[in-house]
Design a protein around this motif. Sequence first.
Motif, PDB file in Angstrom:
ATOM      1  N   GLN A   1       0.783  -1.098  -0.018  1.00 27.90           N
ATOM      2  CA  GLN A   1       0.206   0.035  -0.115  1.00 27.90           C
ATOM      3  C   GLN A   1       0.728   1.551   0.101  1.00 27.90           C
ATOM      4  OE1 GLN A   1      -2.548  -0.249   3.620  1.00 27.90           O
ATOM      5  NE2 GLN A   1      -4.308  -1.068   2.276  1.00 27.90           N
ATOM      6  N   TYR A   2       0.380   2.410  -0.542  1.00 29.00           N
ATOM      7  CA  TYR A   2       1.223   3.622  -0.600  1.00 29.00           C
ATOM      8  C   TYR A   2       0.007   4.460  -0.154  1.00 29.00           C
ATOM      9  CZ  TYR A   2       4.423   1.846  -3.991  1.00 29.00           C
ATOM     10  OH  TYR A   2       5.545   1.105  -4.714  1.00 29.00           O
ATOM     11  N   GLN A   3       0.729   5.611   0.823  1.00 30.27           N
ATOM     12  CA  GLN A   3      -0.019   6.589   1.092  1.00 30.27           C
ATOM     13  C   GLN A   3       0.197   7.869   0.511  1.00 30.27           C
ATOM     14  OE1 GLN A   3      -1.222   5.165   4.211  1.00 30.27           O
ATOM     15  NE2 GLN A   3      -2.720   6.799   4.310  1.00 30.27           N
ATOM     16  N   ARG A   4      -1.055   8.335  -0.137  1.00 25.58           N
ATOM     17  CA  ARG A   4      -1.120   9.338  -0.814  1.00 25.58           C
ATOM     18  C   ARG A   4      -2.059  10.539  -0.293  1.00 25.58           C
ATOM     19  NH1 ARG A   4      -1.836   8.456  -7.044  1.00 25.58           N
ATOM     20  NH2 ARG A   4      -0.185   7.710  -7.005  1.00 25.58           N
ATOM     21  N   GLU A   5      -1.259  11.460   0.389  1.00 28.86           N
ATOM     22  CA  GLU A   5      -1.863  12.171   1.197  1.00 28.86           C
ATOM     23  C   GLU A   5      -2.466  11.638   2.349  1.00 28.86           C
ATOM     24  OE1 GLU A   5      -4.400  14.874  -1.476  1.00 28.86           O
ATOM     25  OE2 GLU A   5      -2.558  15.805  -2.186  1.00 28.86           O
ATOM     26  N   LYS A   6      -3.898  11.584   2.510  1.00 24.13           N
ATOM     27  CA  LYS A   6      -4.266  10.813   3.806  1.00 24.13           C
ATOM     28  C   LYS A   6      -4.884   9.546   3.233  1.00 24.13           C
ATOM     29  CE  LYS A   6      -5.092  14.509   6.833  1.00 24.13           C
ATOM     30  NZ  LYS A   6      -6.262  15.576   7.646  1.00 24.13           N
ATOM     31  N   GLN A   7      -4.887   9.077   1.905  1.00 24.40           N
ATOM     32  CA  GLN A   7      -5.499   8.130   1.260  1.00 24.40           C
ATOM     33  C   GLN A   7      -4.473   6.877   1.243  1.00 24.40           C
ATOM     34  OE1 GLN A   7      -7.523   8.921  -2.243  1.00 24.40           O
ATOM     35  NE2 GLN A   7      -8.643   7.231  -2.188  1.00 24.40           N
ATOM     36  N   ALA A   8      -4.935   5.807   1.458  1.00 27.81           N
ATOM     37  CA  ALA A   8      -4.196   4.455   1.285  1.00 27.81           C
ATOM     38  C   ALA A   8      -4.532   4.011  -0.067  1.00 27.81           C
ATOM     39  CB  ALA A   8      -4.245   3.400   2.586  1.00 27.81           C
ATOM     40  N   ILE A   9      -3.438   3.909  -0.620  1.00 28.11           N
ATOM     41  CA  ILE A   9      -3.771   3.043  -2.160  1.00 28.11           C
ATOM     42  C   ILE A   9      -3.076   1.850  -2.119  1.00 28.11           C
ATOM     43  CG2 ILE A   9      -3.024   3.426  -4.783  1.00 28.11           C
ATOM     44  CD1 ILE A   9      -2.964   6.488  -3.754  1.00 28.11           C
TER      45      ILE A   9
END
Lengths: 389, 223
Positions: free
Chosen positions: B12-20
């Motif tokens: 998972q990557y964290q982009r801003e506050k969203q986990a992708i």
Amino acid sequence: MAIPFAYNVRNVMQRPVATLTTAIGVALTIAVLLAAFALAEGFRSTLSSTGSDANVLILRDGADSEVTSGLSLEMASILSAHPNVALAASGRPLASFEMVTTINLPRVGQKGASNIKVRGLSMDDIGMRITPKIVEGRTFTPGTDEIIVGDRIAPRFAHCRVGDEIKLQKRPFKVVGRFTTEGSSFESEIWGDARALAPVFHREGGYQIGVLRMKDPSAFEAMKKEWEADPRLGIHAERERVFYESQSAGTTGLIRGLGIFITAIMAIGALFGAANTMFAAVANRGREIATLLVLGFSPIAVMTSFVVESTIVALIGGVFGCLIALPINGITTSTTNFQSFSEVAFQFRVTPQLLVTALVFSAVLGALGGLFPAVRAANQPLARGLRGG
Amino acid sequence: MAWVEVREVHKQYQREKQAITVLDGLSLQIEEGEFVALMGPSGSGKTTLLNLIGGIDSPTSGDISVAGTNIARLSGAELARWRSNTIGYIFQLYNLMPVLTALQNVELPLLLHKMNGAERRKRATFALELVGLGDRLGHYPRQLSGGQEQRVAIARALVSDPKVLLADEPTGDLDRKSGEEVLQLLERLNTEFKKTIVMVTHDPHAAERAHRLVHLDKGVLSA
């Protein structure tokens, strides 16, 4: 294993404009550093080359310069009679008691005037300290109103050329010669016969300083202790060379301090210049750096590589700086010695030691400037670096 | 145990506050000597999976073992050492050092092994001859064509005799002819030198050269 040095050297050569801009910043910093230190070194060297360890210099207790000292004729006799004072073949003690004062002379080619030391002495006695070399004219005739002028001030002050006349306390003295003393601070003085000069300056009853040759220079401490404890004397004894060197301390410190201050300001600029260049290099080579890390080079190896690269750029600047500063070597300048409040002319001295110091300083500038960009390079996320991000 | 084993890997990557989520509990086994092509649409997680197998990135959870080493448990320095001994990486944009010659580029990975300069040069020269660039040792990347650059990159990837070759779109930036040469070379490394190869590609023609096709979609294997 380290990343090959050739990688850094060629990368530096790949971006000549950025390298040159950074190197010029470092070069100017180094040139200023060298100029200030060459000035201080020239001043220190001129004063420290004045005097010998075999001679002891006597000042009145509490006096911190030749001009403010005073010794009576009786004191001179007591000092000369010490068993550790060497004797000439004639049996006379090897001692030179001298009158020292300052006069104010206008400068040549620029506004203002400055104090010049005038030394009244006997040429026979001064011979035990130093033998002046007459480079123009002749030496003064004892007992006459003749003077000789040191080589370094002769062209810089009015009325100091051979054939000129200088009025000392309204009495004209004729300049009959110009002398050198192997670069010592005596070359910034005017010399005449003590018997002629003392009455002019109302100093008939004594001298300012005495210099005596020791039979056994290793017995200096015992001699000093004995003399300084003698209630008839009230004097302070110092090795001649140490005394003149200490006379340079204040001014040398001031020049060095100023030099360090200016250099520090410029160094901060150069440091940011180096850092900026390296940050740009890291940003442009993100993919290359990531590739090196993927190949297995450690973050430390990558960091070292970028610090080395920044150091190479700064060293190029350092070499330029040395080349800029080298031509000042040997140029004569002068300043007031704040210890004696008289003018001392001296030459800039860019010594090999100074050059090495300057190069080491430029390398340190480069390494420090490259450090933060290098840390950033080594710690970038690999996957993002490979995408060129 | 398989030569490359990916077990229940999440990334998972964290982009801003969203986990992708890029990889969602993916498992995969690759045997020694296999030539596997990873295919799938953009954003399906192909390159992420390749980076995880190569120890370039670490999984959020799950285990990855390559040639018997569980790399999820290695530290940064251990991973760097492991990569230099185990993995040969081929990039889409070649990633050669522009200031180094072909020979010096290929010598780079050997600097991480105990080897004298003469031996290093001998092995790098052999690798370049193997990819057909024996006459380009002193050329800089800018003096080579794209296909030649990629062949230098392949020589660099195989010079330290890695256990696995990972190729990320190796023909993606090449014309058809050069791409074909690179694929032939990879095929030869697999058949002749028994190299295990994992290749990410968008190109079905390139994927045909592999023994096995693995499709990814939205972080999981698809049929």
